[in-house]
Design a protein around this motif. Sequence first.
Motif, PDB file in Angstrom:
ATOM      1  N   GLN A 140       0.905  -1.202   0.097  1.00 17.38           N
ATOM      2  CA  GLN A 140      -0.050  -0.050  -0.090  1.00 17.38           C
ATOM      3  C   GLN A 140       1.104   1.642  -0.213  1.00 17.38           C
ATOM      4  OE1 GLN A 140      -2.858  -0.265  -1.254  1.00 17.38           O
ATOM      5  NE2 GLN A 140      -4.332   0.661   0.838  1.00 17.38           N
ATOM      6  N   GLN A 141       1.941   1.267   0.767  1.00 25.10           N
ATOM      7  CA  GLN A 141       3.129   2.372   0.849  1.00 25.10           C
ATOM      8  C   GLN A 141       3.150   2.727  -0.043  1.00 25.10           C
ATOM      9  OE1 GLN A 141       5.804   2.197   3.512  1.00 25.10           O
ATOM     10  NE2 GLN A 141       4.511   1.440   5.060  1.00 25.10           N
ATOM     11  N   ALA A 142       3.849   1.070  -0.585  1.00 27.00           N
ATOM     12  CA  ALA A 142       4.335   1.576  -2.478  1.00 27.00           C
ATOM     13  C   ALA A 142       3.733   2.328  -3.323  1.00 27.00           C
ATOM     14  CB  ALA A 142       4.656   0.764  -2.906  1.00 27.00           C
ATOM     15  N   GLN A 176       0.065   6.556   9.377  1.00 26.52           N
ATOM     16  CA  GLN A 176      -0.080   7.690   8.295  1.00 26.52           C
ATOM     17  C   GLN A 176       0.184   8.818   8.145  1.00 26.52           C
ATOM     18  OE1 GLN A 176      -4.524   7.117  10.000  1.00 26.52           O
ATOM     19  NE2 GLN A 176      -4.739   5.320   8.461  1.00 26.52           N
ATOM     20  N   LEU A 177       0.397   9.616   8.726  1.00 28.16           N
ATOM     21  CA  LEU A 177       1.066  11.116   8.910  1.00 28.16           C
ATOM     22  C   LEU A 177       2.635  10.776   8.125  1.00 28.16           C
ATOM     23  CD1 LEU A 177       0.433  13.818   8.831  1.00 28.16           C
ATOM     24  CD2 LEU A 177       1.341  14.244  10.602  1.00 28.16           C
ATOM     25  N   ILE A 178       3.464   9.956   9.365  1.00 24.20           N
ATOM     26  CA  ILE A 178       4.338   9.583   8.884  1.00 24.20           C
ATOM     27  C   ILE A 178       4.534   9.433   8.065  1.00 24.20           C
ATOM     28  CG2 ILE A 178       6.540   8.600   9.741  1.00 24.20           C
ATOM     29  CD1 ILE A 178       6.028   9.141  12.352  1.00 24.20           C
ATOM     30  N   LYS A 179       4.073   8.616   7.321  1.00 21.79           N
ATOM     31  CA  LYS A 179       4.683   7.148   5.707  1.00 21.79           C
ATOM     32  C   LYS A 179       4.004   8.610   4.992  1.00 21.79           C
ATOM     33  CE  LYS A 179       5.894   3.907   7.785  1.00 21.79           C
ATOM     34  NZ  LYS A 179       7.371   3.244   7.011  1.00 21.79           N
ATOM     35  N   LEU A 180       2.905   9.411   4.816  1.00 20.22           N
ATOM     36  CA  LEU A 180       2.979   9.961   4.193  1.00 20.22           C
ATOM     37  C   LEU A 180       3.636  10.823   3.891  1.00 20.22           C
ATOM     38  CD1 LEU A 180      -0.958  10.273   4.611  1.00 20.22           C
ATOM     39  CD2 LEU A 180      -0.457   9.558   2.639  1.00 20.22           C
ATOM     40  N   ILE A 181       4.480  11.958   4.431  1.00 19.07           N
ATOM     41  CA  ILE A 181       5.386  12.590   4.632  1.00 19.07           C
ATOM     42  C   ILE A 181       6.620  11.913   4.136  1.00 19.07           C
ATOM     43  CG2 ILE A 181       7.546  14.067   5.986  1.00 19.07           C
ATOM     44  CD1 ILE A 181       5.108  14.387   8.169  1.00 19.07           C
ATOM     45  N   GLU A 182       7.198  10.544   4.226  1.00 16.35           N
ATOM     46  CA  GLU A 182       8.091  10.374   3.665  1.00 16.35           C
ATOM     47  C   GLU A 182       8.255   9.600   2.582  1.00 16.35           C
ATOM     48  OE1 GLU A 182       8.494   6.179   5.772  1.00 16.35           O
ATOM     49  OE2 GLU A 182       9.201   7.791   7.583  1.00 16.35           O
TER      50      GLU A 182
END
Length: 220
Positions: A157-159, A185-191
């Motif tokens: 999903q992150q990919a 979720q926020l951290i992963k979206l920023i990444e």
Amino acid sequence: MEALLRWQHPELGWISPAEFIPIAEENGQIISIGEWVLKTASLQSKNWQKKGLTPANISVNVSVRQFQQGTILTLVKEALEEAELDPRLLEIEVTESIMQDTKESTEIICGLRRLGVRISINDFGTGYSSLNVIKQLPIDTIKLDKTFIEDMASADQQAMVRTIVNLGNDLHLNVVAEGIETEYQLIKLIEARCEYGQGYLFSKAVRAERIEELLNEKTT
């Protein structure tokens, strides 16, 4: 900001949009409701400006039925004129499902663009739009559907999220992640280089009076 419709029934209390919007879509009442929302949001935006508050873009959802009605261009023009609102401060938000009729939808979206308003595609990634259509449409923003955000613990999903964000960035579009509820979720979206987000992590829907307080804080 996004204008959201809420219904507080005198006997039943708060009724979710998930309950009454589909019914309004089915029986056609969404036409008059949508007109009221658009004009009310435009007038509210202008009212804040008259109070000396920092102008802020307001996004207003437009339903498929409004597109099918064929009067959306006239309605948006009337709302802007009645409120004397700068078109650049209004964003029309449409769902991917309008792209079922690509030719007609493209003509309407181009017409809205000529009025000077901004255009965003809501629930991106779940509907009918193709990459080719997105490339050709005069849109400003794609809003990544919350279903992509819910399972951010998944590497796959992150990919997928990174791919969509990169696509938007490469096409010089704003990318907004919807439905952010957790810090993870926020951290992963920023990444993933997603610059904009909305969701309960930041705030639930609030009344116009609270928005005015926030704008006052920003102005001062």
